[in-house]
Write a protein that holds these residues in place. Sequence first.
Motif, PDB file in Angstrom:
ATOM      1  N   ALA A  58      19.700   6.325  44.338  1.00 34.50           N
ATOM      2  CA  ALA A  58      20.416   7.598  44.262  1.00 34.50           C
ATOM      3  C   ALA A  58      20.800   7.921  42.819  1.00 34.50           C
ATOM      4  O   ALA A  58      21.006   9.078  42.457  1.00 34.50           O
ATOM      5  CB  ALA A  58      21.666   7.556  45.139  1.00 34.50           C
ATOM      6  N   GLY A  59      20.925   6.892  41.968  1.00 39.05           N
ATOM      7  CA  GLY A  59      21.294   7.107  40.575  1.00 39.05           C
ATOM      8  C   GLY A  59      20.087   7.399  39.693  1.00 39.05           C
ATOM      9  O   GLY A  59      20.162   8.177  38.751  1.00 39.05           O
ATOM     10  N   GLY A 104      14.566  13.019  34.386  1.00 37.39           N
ATOM     11  CA  GLY A 104      14.911  11.957  35.323  1.00 37.39           C
ATOM     12  C   GLY A 104      13.693  11.471  36.078  1.00 37.39           C
ATOM     13  O   GLY A 104      12.827  12.253  36.462  1.00 37.39           O
ATOM     14  N   VAL A 105      13.641  10.141  36.329  1.00 33.15           N
ATOM     15  CA  VAL A 105      12.545   9.551  37.093  1.00 33.15           C
ATOM     16  C   VAL A 105      13.155   8.591  38.122  1.00 33.15           C
ATOM     17  O   VAL A 105      14.302   8.142  38.007  1.00 33.15           O
ATOM     18  CB  VAL A 105      11.564   8.801  36.182  1.00 33.15           C
ATOM     19  CG1 VAL A 105      10.916   9.765  35.209  1.00 33.15           C
ATOM     20  CG2 VAL A 105      12.247   7.681  35.416  1.00 33.15           C
ATOM     21  N   GLN A 130      21.956   7.029  33.465  1.00 34.76           N
ATOM     22  CA  GLN A 130      21.713   7.303  34.880  1.00 34.76           C
ATOM     23  C   GLN A 130      21.451   8.803  35.045  1.00 34.76           C
ATOM     24  O   GLN A 130      22.100   9.629  34.409  1.00 34.76           O
ATOM     25  CB  GLN A 130      22.912   6.884  35.736  1.00 34.76           C
ATOM     26  CG  GLN A 130      23.133   5.369  35.764  1.00 34.76           C
ATOM     27  CD  GLN A 130      24.362   4.983  36.569  1.00 34.76           C
ATOM     28  OE1 GLN A 130      25.393   5.655  36.476  1.00 34.76           O
ATOM     29  NE2 GLN A 130      24.256   3.901  37.330  1.00 34.76           N
ATOM     30  N   ALA A 131      20.512   9.153  35.913  1.00 34.82           N
ATOM     31  CA  ALA A 131      20.268  10.565  36.191  1.00 34.82           C
ATOM     32  C   ALA A 131      21.408  11.149  37.017  1.00 34.82           C
ATOM     33  O   ALA A 131      21.788  12.313  36.847  1.00 34.82           O
ATOM     34  CB  ALA A 131      18.929  10.741  36.922  1.00 34.82           C
ATOM     35  N   VAL A 132      21.982  10.360  37.920  1.00 29.46           N
ATOM     36  CA  VAL A 132      23.153  10.728  38.723  1.00 29.46           C
ATOM     37  C   VAL A 132      24.139   9.567  38.613  1.00 29.46           C
ATOM     38  O   VAL A 132      23.761   8.402  38.798  1.00 29.46           O
ATOM     39  CB  VAL A 132      22.781  10.984  40.199  1.00 29.46           C
ATOM     40  CG1 VAL A 132      24.028  11.301  41.004  1.00 29.46           C
ATOM     41  CG2 VAL A 132      21.763  12.120  40.312  1.00 29.46           C
ATOM     42  N   SER A 133      25.394   9.865  38.313  1.00 32.20           N
ATOM     43  CA  SER A 133      26.386   8.811  38.115  1.00 32.20           C
ATOM     44  C   SER A 133      26.498   7.937  39.358  1.00 32.20           C
ATOM     45  O   SER A 133      26.615   8.424  40.488  1.00 32.20           O
ATOM     46  CB  SER A 133      27.740   9.434  37.780  1.00 32.20           C
ATOM     47  OG  SER A 133      28.702   8.431  37.581  1.00 32.20           O
ATOM     48  N   SER A 134      26.428   6.600  39.144  1.00 28.14           N
ATOM     49  CA  SER A 134      26.492   5.647  40.258  1.00 28.14           C
ATOM     50  C   SER A 134      27.231   4.405  39.791  1.00 28.14           C
ATOM     51  O   SER A 134      27.067   3.966  38.641  1.00 28.14           O
ATOM     52  CB  SER A 134      25.074   5.278  40.728  1.00 28.14           C
ATOM     53  OG  SER A 134      25.131   4.230  41.671  1.00 28.14           O
ATOM     54  N   ALA A 135      28.038   3.839  40.716  1.00 33.53           N
ATOM     55  CA  ALA A 135      28.759   2.606  40.397  1.00 33.53           C
ATOM     56  C   ALA A 135      27.820   1.412  40.369  1.00 33.53           C
ATOM     57  O   ALA A 135      28.176   0.350  39.838  1.00 33.53           O
ATOM     58  CB  ALA A 135      29.875   2.373  41.415  1.00 33.53           C
TER      59      ALA A 135
END
Length: 364
Positions: A267-268, A312-313, A342-347
């Motif tokens: 998801a990130g 993003g990839v 990260q393309a999408v912020s993720s923990a």
Amino acid sequence: MSFPDGLPTTLVSYEAANPAGGGPAQGTVTFELTVDAISLTDTGLVYTGSGTYGFNTEGQLVDDTGTSGVRLIPNDLPYANPQNSRWLVTDRIAGAPVRSYYISLSVDQPEADLGKIQQMDAGQPEYTAVIGPAGPAGAQGATGPKGDTGEAGPVGATGPAGPAGATGPQGPTGEQGPVGPAGATGATGATGAQGPKGDTGNTGPQGPAGVPPTGDQVGVTRTVDKPTDEAVTTSIALQADDHLSLSVTAGGRYAIDAMLVATGDPAGDLLLTLAAPPGSVGHWTPGAITLGVSDGTGSIRLTRYDLGVSIGVGITAAGLIVAPLGTFTAGADGTLTLQWAQAVSSATPTVLKAGSWLRLTRVA
């Protein structure tokens, strides 16, 4: 018109003058068959239609290639069907009335001049101008009588010889004159024959082994390795990789390739770009799978991007290979650096693994 090799044709020429002023003619000449088509039974070819041609700057009729004269099929080819065709010629010369007349060409006439065979009697409908054969040479006339020899003019009288004068006394010997200047240097003599070849000298010692070029030079490939893992967590801000950068020289042109081992939350995903010095011009592509995959299966992104543009990839927890490619010309001295986030912020950390590498080859 284009004809196969060996087909008899007649080269039709025409040189015309402008009726107003007498300069080279301007306009066109159209040739049209009086039948719908001519079939050449021994070749299987069929010729139809018509052709329109113009004049060059000297008032000469030229074909489509600008060559003087136009080649036409003779009207009496023995294997042509039908046999009764003629050519309808239409002159459209600027400043003169449009004229149309018929001509018939023969395989025995390799050349024809329209200026000599144009219809002279416009009142005769469908009159066909045909070039007649040349008549035989006339017999040589008899030699005329020799003219009379003219009379010789009178010889003038010879005058009497004068008496010989008495021999005068010998004069005294004069003083010796000064030495004259030296003459010019003579030409150099011819070079003598070359002497025999001497013995071959001893072979010199072996030179030292060459050293391959290194550093930022044309033809040199440099590779930088990533020695340890590097992780980014909860961040979409691009940051320079800790290891993957190489120096470049202003004006140098480079080929780029890399192999990045990336793991993380699908998801990130992974956001990356290639950053070059200011003024650099070039393009790159991520060579990676598109966003939103979970098992490594999907479309490969090979879109062209300018340097510094991020994209993003997709990545997976098990890990995927990202293989960027590109080329650029450095606008200033500096470095080419891999930047990523990260393309999408993720923990869940997005990790660029040890063993990843960046490679530059200078090509100019």
